[in-house]
Design a protein around this motif. Structure first.
Motif, PDB file in Angstrom:
ATOM      1  N   THR A   1      35.331 -25.317  44.980  1.00  0.00           N
ATOM      2  CA  THR A   1      35.869 -25.968  46.171  1.00  0.00           C
ATOM      3  C   THR A   1      37.326 -25.570  46.411  1.00  0.00           C
ATOM      4  O   THR A   1      37.717 -25.209  47.534  1.00  0.00           O
ATOM      5  N   SER A   2      38.144 -25.639  45.344  1.00  0.00           N
ATOM      6  CA  SER A   2      39.559 -25.294  45.495  1.00  0.00           C
ATOM      7  C   SER A   2      39.755 -23.821  45.817  1.00  0.00           C
ATOM      8  O   SER A   2      40.643 -23.456  46.598  1.00  0.00           O
TER       9      SER A   2
ATOM     10  N   ASP B   1      49.395 -28.891  46.908  1.00  0.00           N
ATOM     11  CA  ASP B   1      48.502 -28.557  45.793  1.00  0.00           C
ATOM     12  C   ASP B   1      48.006 -27.117  45.890  1.00  0.00           C
ATOM     13  O   ASP B   1      47.929 -26.408  44.876  1.00  0.00           O
ATOM     14  N   MET B   2      47.677 -26.686  47.115  1.00  0.00           N
ATOM     15  CA  MET B   2      47.201 -25.326  47.292  1.00  0.00           C
ATOM     16  C   MET B   2      48.309 -24.306  47.021  1.00  0.00           C
ATOM     17  O   MET B   2      48.073 -23.235  46.471  1.00  0.00           O
TER      18      MET B   2
ATOM     19  N   MET C   1      48.662 -24.009  43.310  1.00  0.00           N
ATOM     20  CA  MET C   1      47.542 -23.239  42.795  1.00  0.00           C
ATOM     21  C   MET C   1      47.738 -21.749  43.070  1.00  0.00           C
ATOM     22  O   MET C   1      47.481 -20.899  42.204  1.00  0.00           O
TER      23      MET C   1
ATOM     24  N   THR D   1      38.900 -23.358  49.457  1.00  0.00           N
ATOM     25  CA  THR D   1      39.983 -23.905  50.270  1.00  0.00           C
ATOM     26  C   THR D   1      41.184 -22.962  50.277  1.00  0.00           C
ATOM     27  O   THR D   1      41.823 -22.743  51.310  1.00  0.00           O
TER      28      THR D   1
ATOM     29  N   ILE E   1      45.307 -28.232  38.963  1.00  0.00           N
ATOM     30  CA  ILE E   1      44.165 -29.015  39.448  1.00  0.00           C
ATOM     31  C   ILE E   1      42.877 -28.654  38.710  1.00  0.00           C
ATOM     32  O   ILE E   1      41.883 -29.371  38.820  1.00  0.00           O
ATOM     33  N   TRP E   2      42.866 -27.552  37.966  1.00  0.00           N
ATOM     34  CA  TRP E   2      41.692 -27.185  37.175  1.00  0.00           C
ATOM     35  C   TRP E   2      41.742 -27.762  35.767  1.00  0.00           C
ATOM     36  O   TRP E   2      40.705 -27.959  35.141  1.00  0.00           O
TER      37      TRP E   2
END
Length: 297
Positions: A5-6, A23-24, A27, A9, A39-40
């Motif tokens: 999902t991430s 957050d993106m 990442m 995105t 986030i992982w």
């Protein structure tokens, strides 16, 4: 699911189809730096590897779990090869070339349509680093032994035995198997019979010493981390006590630190293994000797 999902995105953000959130952005910077995105981390367990090495390690974990599932199903390659030795797997074909392409097809896509399942069939040896919660595996082994022998689980502990070092011929066969496509995650099917009680565990390494076949000895110059042979974890009520044994802590990573959850279980420390030593145990405490499930490379 979180990774897929991430990642999707992130791709949409880079294409301008979605706004880049904080957050993106973090990442994206992590991927550029070859480090694990924050986030992982919550869903992948403790890891000190760089991102590229983690991806390889993660694919091996999936391969091990697929092998375990296929092992229970009649007609799969894993089921047919159970118990074979390395030299049998490496037997030369008529053309004189070893081809593992068909041997390693162990996913459900290659199973026969008519299947018979054997729920009790386990790998000959467990790659403990493949588990998100390895403490659960060890507890399950104690529970199984407790129920089978009607012994209170609180009175059980593990007696550990380190197997012999591989012979030069076995080492050569293992290297040849790796070159042919047999990854460490699938090292669980070649070898002798499964122990009647307890489990075999492979994939552990000593950080700060080496194993000479019967005792702990000093690490060689330039070799801080050395692999351990398989270890037999045997549930017992009366574990042998040797004052010279070093109770070596087992950690998931070389960082040797981790937070405690609500149940008081560490995110990094797994258990302790007693290792034979001619030195006083305090010598290895001073050395900071530990067993690790995964190295940083």
């Amino acid at each position: 699911e979180v990774i897929h999902t991430s990642s999707n995105t992130m791709a949409m953000c880079l294409q301008g189809e979605e706004a880049m959130t904080e957050d993106m952005d973090k990442m994206y910077q992590s991927i550029l730096d070859n480090t694990m995105p924050i986030i992982w981390q919550e869903y992948t367990g403790a890891c000190s590897k760089l991102l590229a090495a983690w991806v390889v390690d993660f694919s091996r974990k999936i391969a091990f779990m697929r092998y375990w599932l296929d092992l229970k199903t009649e007609g799969t390659v894993a089921n047919q090869l159970f118990g074979l030795e390395y030299h049998e797997l490496l037997a030369e074909s008529k053309e004189g070339v070893v081809n593992f392409e068909d041997v390693m097809k162990m996913s459900s896509a290659y199973q026969k349509t008519t299947q018979k399942v054997y729920p009790e069939k386990l790998p000959r040896s467990f790659w403990i680093n493949a588990f998100f919660f390895p403490q659960g595996l060890l507890t399950a082994i104690l529970q199984t032994h407790s129920r089978a022998h009607r012994i209170p689980i609180n009175s059980l502990s593990f007696e550990t035995t380190v197997h012999q070092l591989p012979t030069p011929a076995e080492d050569e066969a293992r290297v040849a198997a790796e070159h042919a496509g047999l990854t460490p995650s699938n090292w669980s099917f070649p070898g002798p019979e499964v122990p009647v009680s307890g489990i075999l565990v492979h994939g552990l390494s000593l950080d700060g010493a080496r194993w000479d076949g019967s005792n702990l000895v000093e690490a060689l110059p330039g070799k801080q981390v050395t692999p351990l042979p398989e270890i037999h974890f045997l549930p017992t009520e009366e574990a042998k006590v040797n004052p010279n044994d070093y109770e070596c802590p087992v950690y998931r990573t070389q960082e040797r630190c981790g937070e405690l959850n609500e149940s008081g279980i560490s995110a990094n420390f797994i258990t302790a293994v007693k290792l034979c030593s001619e030195q006083n145990p305090n010598h290895w405490v001073t050395r900071g000797l530990a067993i690790v499930c995964q190295t940083e490379d």
